[in-house]
Design a protein around this motif. Sequence first.
Motif, PDB file in Angstrom:
ATOM      1  N   THR A 179       0.841  -1.201   0.000  1.00 33.46           N
ATOM      2  CA  THR A 179       0.000   0.000   0.000  1.00 33.46           C
ATOM      3  C   THR A 179       0.875   1.250   0.000  1.00 33.46           C
ATOM      4  O   THR A 179       0.639   2.188  -0.779  1.00 33.46           O
ATOM      5  CB  THR A 179      -0.930   0.004   1.224  1.00 33.46           C
ATOM      6  OG1 THR A 179      -1.772  -1.144   1.165  1.00 33.46           O
ATOM      7  CG2 THR A 179      -1.777   1.265   1.283  1.00 33.46           C
TER       8      THR A 179
ATOM      9  N   GLN B 150       2.351   1.861  -3.398  1.00 32.76           N
ATOM     10  CA  GLN B 150       1.406   2.441  -4.349  1.00 32.76           C
ATOM     11  C   GLN B 150       1.261   3.946  -4.119  1.00 32.76           C
ATOM     12  O   GLN B 150       1.262   4.726  -5.066  1.00 32.76           O
ATOM     13  CB  GLN B 150       0.038   1.766  -4.254  1.00 32.76           C
ATOM     14  CG  GLN B 150      -0.959   2.304  -5.256  1.00 32.76           C
ATOM     15  CD  GLN B 150      -0.508   2.140  -6.691  1.00 32.76           C
ATOM     16  OE1 GLN B 150      -0.276   1.034  -7.154  1.00 32.76           O
ATOM     17  NE2 GLN B 150      -0.383   3.238  -7.418  1.00 32.76           N
ATOM     18  N   TYR B 151       1.172   4.344  -2.846  1.00 35.65           N
ATOM     19  CA  TYR B 151       1.088   5.784  -2.552  1.00 35.65           C
ATOM     20  C   TYR B 151       2.338   6.513  -3.029  1.00 35.65           C
ATOM     21  O   TYR B 151       2.260   7.629  -3.560  1.00 35.65           O
ATOM     22  CB  TYR B 151       0.874   6.028  -1.058  1.00 35.65           C
ATOM     23  CG  TYR B 151      -0.546   5.829  -0.609  1.00 35.65           C
ATOM     24  CD1 TYR B 151      -1.579   6.615  -1.106  1.00 35.65           C
ATOM     25  CD2 TYR B 151      -0.868   4.850   0.329  1.00 35.65           C
ATOM     26  CE1 TYR B 151      -2.892   6.433  -0.693  1.00 35.65           C
ATOM     27  CE2 TYR B 151      -2.180   4.665   0.751  1.00 35.65           C
ATOM     28  CZ  TYR B 151      -3.180   5.457   0.238  1.00 35.65           C
ATOM     29  OH  TYR B 151      -4.478   5.277   0.645  1.00 35.65           O
TER      30      TYR B 151
ATOM     31  N   TRP C 157       2.179   6.993  -6.790  1.00 33.70           N
ATOM     32  CA  TRP C 157       1.300   8.126  -7.124  1.00 33.70           C
ATOM     33  C   TRP C 157       1.970   9.450  -6.793  1.00 33.70           C
ATOM     34  O   TRP C 157       1.872  10.416  -7.552  1.00 33.70           O
ATOM     35  CB  TRP C 157      -0.024   8.009  -6.384  1.00 33.70           C
ATOM     36  CG  TRP C 157      -0.908   6.909  -6.879  1.00 33.70           C
ATOM     37  CD1 TRP C 157      -0.955   6.380  -8.142  1.00 33.70           C
ATOM     38  CD2 TRP C 157      -1.883   6.192  -6.120  1.00 33.70           C
ATOM     39  NE1 TRP C 157      -1.899   5.380  -8.203  1.00 33.70           N
ATOM     40  CE2 TRP C 157      -2.479   5.244  -6.986  1.00 33.70           C
ATOM     41  CE3 TRP C 157      -2.305   6.243  -4.803  1.00 33.70           C
ATOM     42  CZ2 TRP C 157      -3.487   4.376  -6.564  1.00 33.70           C
ATOM     43  CZ3 TRP C 157      -3.302   5.377  -4.384  1.00 33.70           C
ATOM     44  CH2 TRP C 157      -3.891   4.452  -5.263  1.00 33.70           C
ATOM     45  N   ALA C 158       2.658   9.501  -5.660  1.00 34.00           N
ATOM     46  CA  ALA C 158       3.359  10.728  -5.275  1.00 34.00           C
ATOM     47  C   ALA C 158       4.453  11.053  -6.285  1.00 34.00           C
ATOM     48  O   ALA C 158       4.625  12.223  -6.660  1.00 34.00           O
ATOM     49  CB  ALA C 158       3.950  10.582  -3.871  1.00 34.00           C
TER      50      ALA C 158
END
Length: 56
Positions: free
Chosen positions: A12, A15-16, A19-20
Amino acid sequence: MATTNQNADAETAMQYLIWALEALEKAGNQEAVHHARIALEVLRKSSASIRSEEAS
């Protein structure tokens, strides 16, 4: 069970960070991109370590 939760948490977080990274690259902040890539690599290594522990 605990390693499964750790692995899910690491995935998780990765994934963040992905995106960042996309947002930071669009914004052009290369220093932040550098730090996010370092964090992503560390998480990938720790996630691989967790997966290899689960396999044993």
